[in-house]
Design an enzyme around this catalytic site. Sequence first.
Site, short mmCIF file in Angstrom:
data_model
loop_
_atom_site.label_atom_id
_atom_site.label_comp_id
_atom_site.label_asym_id
_atom_site.label_seq_id
_atom_site.Cartn_x
_atom_site.Cartn_y
_atom_site.Cartn_z
CD GLU A 151 6.14 119.59 -69.57
OE1 GLU A 151 6.65 118.47 -69.43
OE2 GLU A 151 6.46 120.57 -68.87
CG ASP A 200 9.56 115.08 -63.18
OD1 ASP A 200 9.38 115.28 -61.96
OD2 ASP A 200 10.57 115.45 -63.78
CE1 TYR A 208 5.95 116.04 -65.42
CE2 TYR A 208 5.92 115.72 -67.79
CZ TYR A 208 6.31 116.44 -66.69
OH TYR A 208 7.04 117.59 -66.85
#
Length: 287
Positions: free
Chosen positions: A35, A136, A118
Amino acid sequence: MSDLHAPLLRWYAEHQRDLPWRRPDASPWAVLVSELMLQQTPVARVLPVYEVWLERWPTPADLAAEPSGEAVRAWGRLGYPRRALRLHAAAVAIVERHGGEVPDDHAALLALPGVGDYTAAAVASFAFRQRHAVLDTNVRRVVARAVGGVEFPPTALTRAERDRAARLLPDDPDTAATWAVAVMELGALVCTAASPRCAECPIADRCAWRSAGYPAYDGPPRRGQAWAGTDRQCRGRLMAVLREADGPVHRSRLDAVWPDASQRERCLDSLLVDRLARRTGPDSYAL
DNA sequence: TACGCGTGGGT
DNA sequence: TACCCAAGCGT
């Protein structure tokens, strides 16, 4: 709004990409690493760096034991190298605050360096199968089109978007986690920004933007990122020199990659302030 | 809130 | 060719 769950989950089951951080054996740490790397960086460029990174540092403790400069070097050309620093700092925090285990709590995730709204939701959802709205850029675009009937979401994330995304979330946590990644995947592969492949879209017949005749975006101009001659370009040049060297480099090698001396000095200073670079001698620098 | 922050592939 | 854009974050 008719039900979007079944067709989209079916589509995802058939069309999802086989990405290493989605495999069943991917650890929460692996998901967190992916991520951070994927923040503003395309999948194709992340893949090779991700593989090497996890091979070298399979746990947060492994990374935390290294100097942060090693993380910046291993980051390579992914861009935004401060993310490498933040990932290293996150590893240290995970060791110090969580016994070396990536926390499964949204608030604890959010408190880690480099983890914003996020990423906290993404890790809680993808790694721990919790029920969170994962907003996102892909999800925001898909929801703006399919439900909102407009081509693009607002510049900044709004309360209305959060509420709408929360309402769309399936009740069952595990299903919600799959839903979250499925919407992202649809945005990445089909409902793309520039030329959406509506003929391949599993929810095209329920899409508000499509049924409205694809009205053009009429919001404020979406400003591109200036580049030529900016401090970012200058910093990138300087960082490339430091990254590709084995050890400290002499100032003259930095001088060689940027002609404007005052801008170069300003950028080098900012890299030192950011801890992306350090002075190793009167005229030498390193990661 | 708006802006600064890297890099390179796609169109 | 020149944009456009990509799984955001911190300030």
